[in-house]
Design a protein around this motif. Structure first.
Motif, PDB file in Angstrom:
ATOM      1  N   LYS A 320      87.224  57.402 -82.488  1.00 48.24           N
ATOM      2  CA  LYS A 320      88.369  58.309 -82.500  1.00 48.24           C
ATOM      3  C   LYS A 320      89.624  57.546 -82.919  1.00 48.24           C
ATOM      4  O   LYS A 320      89.869  56.435 -82.456  1.00 48.24           O
ATOM      5  CB  LYS A 320      88.560  58.897 -81.100  1.00 48.24           C
ATOM      6  CG  LYS A 320      89.443  60.123 -81.091  1.00 48.24           C
ATOM      7  CD  LYS A 320      89.552  60.684 -79.687  1.00 48.24           C
ATOM      8  CE  LYS A 320      90.747  61.610 -79.601  1.00 48.24           C
ATOM      9  NZ  LYS A 320      91.038  61.990 -78.241  1.00 48.24           N
ATOM     10  N   LYS A 321      90.405  58.134 -83.796  1.00 45.13           N
ATOM     11  CA  LYS A 321      91.606  57.451 -84.277  1.00 45.13           C
ATOM     12  C   LYS A 321      92.703  57.541 -83.218  1.00 45.13           C
ATOM     13  O   LYS A 321      93.089  58.631 -82.795  1.00 45.13           O
ATOM     14  CB  LYS A 321      92.083  58.116 -85.575  1.00 45.13           C
ATOM     15  CG  LYS A 321      93.256  57.420 -86.216  1.00 45.13           C
ATOM     16  CD  LYS A 321      93.464  57.964 -87.622  1.00 45.13           C
ATOM     17  CE  LYS A 321      94.922  58.189 -87.915  1.00 45.13           C
ATOM     18  NZ  LYS A 321      95.076  58.882 -89.196  1.00 45.13           N
ATOM     19  N   PRO A 322      93.190  56.395 -82.768  1.00 42.47           N
ATOM     20  CA  PRO A 322      94.266  56.440 -81.758  1.00 42.47           C
ATOM     21  C   PRO A 322      95.534  57.030 -82.359  1.00 42.47           C
ATOM     22  O   PRO A 322      95.729  56.971 -83.572  1.00 42.47           O
ATOM     23  CB  PRO A 322      94.491  54.971 -81.391  1.00 42.47           C
ATOM     24  CG  PRO A 322      93.352  54.219 -81.993  1.00 42.47           C
ATOM     25  CD  PRO A 322      92.876  55.018 -83.170  1.00 42.47           C
ATOM     26  N   VAL A 323      96.389  57.583 -81.473  1.00 45.34           N
ATOM     27  CA  VAL A 323      97.675  58.099 -81.958  1.00 45.34           C
ATOM     28  C   VAL A 323      98.476  56.889 -82.459  1.00 45.34           C
ATOM     29  O   VAL A 323      98.321  55.795 -81.951  1.00 45.34           O
ATOM     30  CB  VAL A 323      98.476  58.763 -80.798  1.00 45.34           C
ATOM     31  CG1 VAL A 323      99.242  59.966 -81.307  1.00 45.34           C
ATOM     32  CG2 VAL A 323      97.585  59.116 -79.625  1.00 45.34           C
ATOM     33  N   SER A 324      99.331  57.138 -83.419  1.00 44.62           N
ATOM     34  CA  SER A 324     100.149  56.094 -84.036  1.00 44.62           C
ATOM     35  C   SER A 324      99.339  54.851 -84.389  1.00 44.62           C
ATOM     36  O   SER A 324      99.588  53.769 -83.929  1.00 44.62           O
ATOM     37  CB  SER A 324     101.344  55.711 -83.135  1.00 44.62           C
ATOM     38  OG  SER A 324     100.922  55.023 -81.985  1.00 44.62           O
ATOM     39  N   PHE A 325      98.328  55.068 -85.186  1.00 47.63           N
ATOM     40  CA  PHE A 325      97.476  53.973 -85.630  1.00 47.63           C
ATOM     41  C   PHE A 325      97.959  53.448 -86.974  1.00 47.63           C
ATOM     42  O   PHE A 325      98.102  54.202 -87.931  1.00 47.63           O
ATOM     43  CB  PHE A 325      96.018  54.462 -85.744  1.00 47.63           C
ATOM     44  CG  PHE A 325      95.051  53.402 -86.181  1.00 47.63           C
ATOM     45  CD1 PHE A 325      94.496  52.529 -85.247  1.00 47.63           C
ATOM     46  CD2 PHE A 325      94.710  53.263 -87.525  1.00 47.63           C
ATOM     47  CE1 PHE A 325      93.609  51.558 -85.648  1.00 47.63           C
ATOM     48  CE2 PHE A 325      93.826  52.279 -87.926  1.00 47.63           C
ATOM     49  CZ  PHE A 325      93.273  51.435 -86.983  1.00 47.63           C
ATOM     50  N   HIS A 326      98.291  52.168 -87.027  1.00 50.70           N
ATOM     51  CA  HIS A 326      98.753  51.583 -88.288  1.00 50.70           C
ATOM     52  C   HIS A 326      97.946  50.338 -88.593  1.00 50.70           C
ATOM     53  O   HIS A 326      98.031  49.359 -87.842  1.00 50.70           O
ATOM     54  CB  HIS A 326     100.234  51.196 -88.216  1.00 50.70           C
ATOM     55  CG  HIS A 326     101.123  52.360 -87.927  1.00 50.70           C
ATOM     56  ND1 HIS A 326     101.362  53.354 -88.839  1.00 50.70           N
ATOM     57  CD2 HIS A 326     101.804  52.699 -86.808  1.00 50.70           C
ATOM     58  CE1 HIS A 326     102.173  54.259 -88.301  1.00 50.70           C
ATOM     59  NE2 HIS A 326     102.447  53.881 -87.054  1.00 50.70           N
ATOM     60  N   ALA A 327      97.171  50.381 -89.639  1.00 46.02           N
ATOM     61  CA  ALA A 327      96.454  49.200 -90.110  1.00 46.02           C
ATOM     62  C   ALA A 327      95.952  49.508 -91.508  1.00 46.02           C
ATOM     63  O   ALA A 327      95.851  50.682 -91.892  1.00 46.02           O
ATOM     64  CB  ALA A 327      95.291  48.875 -89.182  1.00 46.02           C
ATOM     65  N   ASP A 328      95.670  48.476 -92.265  1.00 46.21           N
ATOM     66  CA  ASP A 328      95.210  48.694 -93.634  1.00 46.21           C
ATOM     67  C   ASP A 328      93.695  48.654 -93.690  1.00 46.21           C
ATOM     68  O   ASP A 328      93.063  47.832 -93.024  1.00 46.21           O
ATOM     69  CB  ASP A 328      95.767  47.597 -94.562  1.00 46.21           C
ATOM     70  CG  ASP A 328      97.275  47.714 -94.673  1.00 46.21           C
ATOM     71  OD1 ASP A 328      97.781  48.868 -94.645  1.00 46.21           O
ATOM     72  OD2 ASP A 328      97.937  46.648 -94.736  1.00 46.21           O
ATOM     73  N   GLU A 329      93.135  49.547 -94.515  1.00 46.53           N
ATOM     74  CA  GLU A 329      91.682  49.529 -94.727  1.00 46.53           C
ATOM     75  C   GLU A 329      91.300  48.166 -95.264  1.00 46.53           C
ATOM     76  O   GLU A 329      92.012  47.591 -96.089  1.00 46.53           O
ATOM     77  CB  GLU A 329      91.288  50.628 -95.722  1.00 46.53           C
ATOM     78  CG  GLU A 329      91.353  52.005 -95.088  1.00 46.53           C
ATOM     79  CD  GLU A 329      90.966  53.134 -96.053  1.00 46.53           C
ATOM     80  OE1 GLU A 329      90.624  52.833 -97.202  1.00 46.53           O
ATOM     81  OE2 GLU A 329      91.024  54.302 -95.622  1.00 46.53           O
ATOM     82  N   GLY A 330      90.200  47.637 -94.762  1.00 43.77           N
ATOM     83  CA  GLY A 330      89.749  46.317 -95.229  1.00 43.77           C
ATOM     84  C   GLY A 330      90.278  45.185 -94.383  1.00 43.77           C
ATOM     85  O   GLY A 330      89.773  44.059 -94.452  1.00 43.77           O
ATOM     86  N   SER A 331      91.305  45.455 -93.545  1.00 46.65           N
ATOM     87  CA  SER A 331      91.826  44.372 -92.693  1.00 46.65           C
ATOM     88  C   SER A 331      90.979  44.281 -91.417  1.00 46.65           C
ATOM     89  O   SER A 331      90.123  45.120 -91.157  1.00 46.65           O
ATOM     90  CB  SER A 331      93.285  44.645 -92.334  1.00 46.65           C
ATOM     91  OG  SER A 331      93.369  45.794 -91.495  1.00 46.65           O
ATOM     92  N   GLU A 332      91.259  43.237 -90.635  1.00 44.03           N
ATOM     93  CA  GLU A 332      90.520  43.086 -89.386  1.00 44.03           C
ATOM     94  C   GLU A 332      91.363  43.603 -88.230  1.00 44.03           C
ATOM     95  O   GLU A 332      92.558  43.347 -88.166  1.00 44.03           O
ATOM     96  CB  GLU A 332      90.178  41.609 -89.148  1.00 44.03           C
ATOM     97  CG  GLU A 332      89.033  41.132 -90.022  1.00 44.03           C
ATOM     98  CD  GLU A 332      88.473  39.810 -89.538  1.00 44.03           C
ATOM     99  OE1 GLU A 332      87.239  39.712 -89.393  1.00 44.03           O
ATOM    100  OE2 GLU A 332      89.280  38.886 -89.305  1.00 44.03           O
ATOM    101  N   ILE A 333      90.730  44.337 -87.328  1.00 40.08           N
ATOM    102  CA  ILE A 333      91.447  44.835 -86.144  1.00 40.08           C
ATOM    103  C   ILE A 333      90.668  44.458 -84.876  1.00 40.08           C
ATOM    104  O   ILE A 333      89.451  44.287 -84.927  1.00 40.08           O
ATOM    105  CB  ILE A 333      91.651  46.381 -86.201  1.00 40.08           C
ATOM    106  CG1 ILE A 333      90.288  47.096 -86.233  1.00 40.08           C
ATOM    107  CG2 ILE A 333      92.503  46.789 -87.394  1.00 40.08           C
ATOM    108  CD1 ILE A 333      90.382  48.577 -85.920  1.00 40.08           C
ATOM    109  N   PRO A 334      91.383  44.292 -83.758  1.00 43.73           N
ATOM    110  CA  PRO A 334      90.679  43.956 -82.519  1.00 43.73           C
ATOM    111  C   PRO A 334      89.975  45.177 -81.926  1.00 43.73           C
ATOM    112  O   PRO A 334      90.568  46.246 -81.839  1.00 43.73           O
ATOM    113  CB  PRO A 334      91.802  43.472 -81.595  1.00 43.73           C
ATOM    114  CG  PRO A 334      93.041  44.103 -82.110  1.00 43.73           C
ATOM    115  CD  PRO A 334      92.850  44.357 -83.567  1.00 43.73           C
ATOM    116  N   VAL A 335      88.727  44.986 -81.541  1.00 42.69           N
ATOM    117  CA  VAL A 335      87.979  46.066 -80.893  1.00 42.69           C
ATOM    118  C   VAL A 335      87.258  45.520 -79.665  1.00 42.69           C
ATOM    119  O   VAL A 335      87.009  44.328 -79.553  1.00 42.69           O
ATOM    120  CB  VAL A 335      86.927  46.714 -81.838  1.00 42.69           C
ATOM    121  CG1 VAL A 335      87.596  47.406 -83.001  1.00 42.69           C
ATOM    122  CG2 VAL A 335      85.900  45.689 -82.281  1.00 42.69           C
ATOM    123  N   LEU A 336      86.939  46.438 -78.762  1.00 40.55           N
ATOM    124  CA  LEU A 336      86.191  46.061 -77.566  1.00 40.55           C
ATOM    125  C   LEU A 336      84.944  46.916 -77.501  1.00 40.55           C
ATOM    126  O   LEU A 336      85.018  48.149 -77.560  1.00 40.55           O
ATOM    127  CB  LEU A 336      87.056  46.302 -76.322  1.00 40.55           C
ATOM    128  CG  LEU A 336      86.437  45.871 -74.993  1.00 40.55           C
ATOM    129  CD1 LEU A 336      86.316  44.349 -74.933  1.00 40.55           C
ATOM    130  CD2 LEU A 336      87.258  46.383 -73.820  1.00 40.55           C
TER     131      LEU A 336
END
Ligand SMILES: [Zn+2]
Ligand SMILES: [Zn+2]
Length: 348
Positions: A320-336
């Protein structure tokens, strides 16, 4: 001016002290009196000084010696503007010479006197140090955690906080501020404390830093000098969940940020705030630690979902996409990754 004959030496003078002339007066006058030898008892362990029937921690050895000599130094009752200076000198670790210099005014004349006294030091254990080494205690602090065992880190933290309180209370002159025993148990730490008051202060500090609560239960030991003698047990309950824990509660995943009388956190799904109490949170399930978060590739961003690589299987999964989600496709994001799915940590 009226000159009168001194009854003692026969000279004529206009200045009389105690019915004799100035010279006759000062011939026998003694500004100070000091014993030749002074015995002082000092605790070989904590440096306390035995005075007027009780032990006191008043300062370092030099300070104790100076105070001991000051206590026995007698200065003439008619002396005014008295200035005293004392200087201890070590002869052996058990013998000191304390030099005394006194300036004063007697009958409008400046008088100076010097004296010294030999201080013999007797070292023995004071009442509190013998209690401490004898395992004396008034309070037991039992450090436990709700629904789990305290972690090693928590136990270390609690010990350090206890030592901090002991040091402060010792400096304030609380002679029962000591830990006479530490028992490490599977279910937590037991601290045996010299004084109830210090025990209570330690509990308060632990609760304020680690959250949780404590309860007191006194045990009547008997009577002494007509007073009831109690020993007190402080039972500390550290909170079930600590900051950094990720829990499943009422169908939602929550990152616990702080835990005390209130529990604060963030819902991982949408980043909104969570506020509750430890009582309410009972029964929540711990599913991960926030340190377990890893970086993974953000594959694409859809309208309501984002696609990421599962950090273990490398399969693309939609979350599910969090509200106010800002990141670029292809970049790395932290997940749990949790048993209840993968969560992006970008807004928590
Ligand atoms: Zn005279
Ligand atoms: Zn002592």
């Amino acid at each position: 001016m009226n000159f009168v004959t001194c009854p003692k030496c026969g000279i004529e003078s206009n200045k009389f002290f105690n019915l004799v002339c100035r010279d006759c007066f000062f011939e026998t006058f003694k500004l100070i009196e000091l014993p030749l030898i002074l015995h002082v008892s000092i605790c070989s362990n904590c440096g306390a000084y035995f005075h007027k029937g009780r032990w006191e921690n008043i300062g370092n050895l030099e300070y104790v010696l100076v105070s001991a000599v000051e206590n026995v130094l007698q200065i003439h009752i008619e002396a005014k503007d008295v200035k005293v200076s004392l200087e201890p000198k070590e002869i052996t670790p058990y013998v000191y010479i304390v030099r005394v210099d006194v300036d004063a005014v007697i009958n409008e004349e400046i008088v100076h006197a010097v004296g010294e006294t030999e201080v013999r030091i007797q070292r023995r254990a004071c009442d509190m140090c013998s209690r401490e080494s004898g395992g004396y205690f008034e309070a037991i602090i039992q450090i436990r955690a709700a629904g789990r065992y305290p972690t090693e880190k928590e136990s270390r933290h609690c010990s350090a906080l206890a030592s901090r309180v002991i040091e402060t209370m010792k400096k304030k002159g609380d002679r029962l501020a000591f830990i006479s025993e530490v028992r490490e148990k599977k279910e937590g730490l037991d601290l045996y404390i010299g004084s109830m008051n210090v025990g209570r202060q330690i509990c308060r500090l632990i609760i304020s830093e680690l959250g949780g609560s404590f309860a007191e239960s006194p045990t009547l030991l008997g009577m002494r000098d007509g007073k009831n003698i109690y020993r007190i047990t402080f039972a500390i309950r550290l909170p079930e969940f600590s900051p950094g824990d990720v829990v499943m509660f009422r169908g939602k995943i929550i990152h616990i940020k702080s835990s005390g009388k209130r529990v604060n956190g963030v819902y991982l799904e949408d980043g909104s705030r969570f506020i509750s109490t430890p009582e309410e949170l009972k029964g929540a399930e711990k599913v991960a630690k926030i340190e377990d978060a890893v970086l993974t590739v953000l594959v694409s961003i859809e309208k309501k979902a984002i696609l990421v690589l599962d950090p273990e299987s490398y399969e693309t999964v939609a979350i599910k996409k969090p509200v106010s989600f800002h990141a670029d496709e292809g970049s790395e994001i932290p997940v749990l990754k949790t048993p209840y799915g993968i969560f992006s940590l970008i807004c928590s």
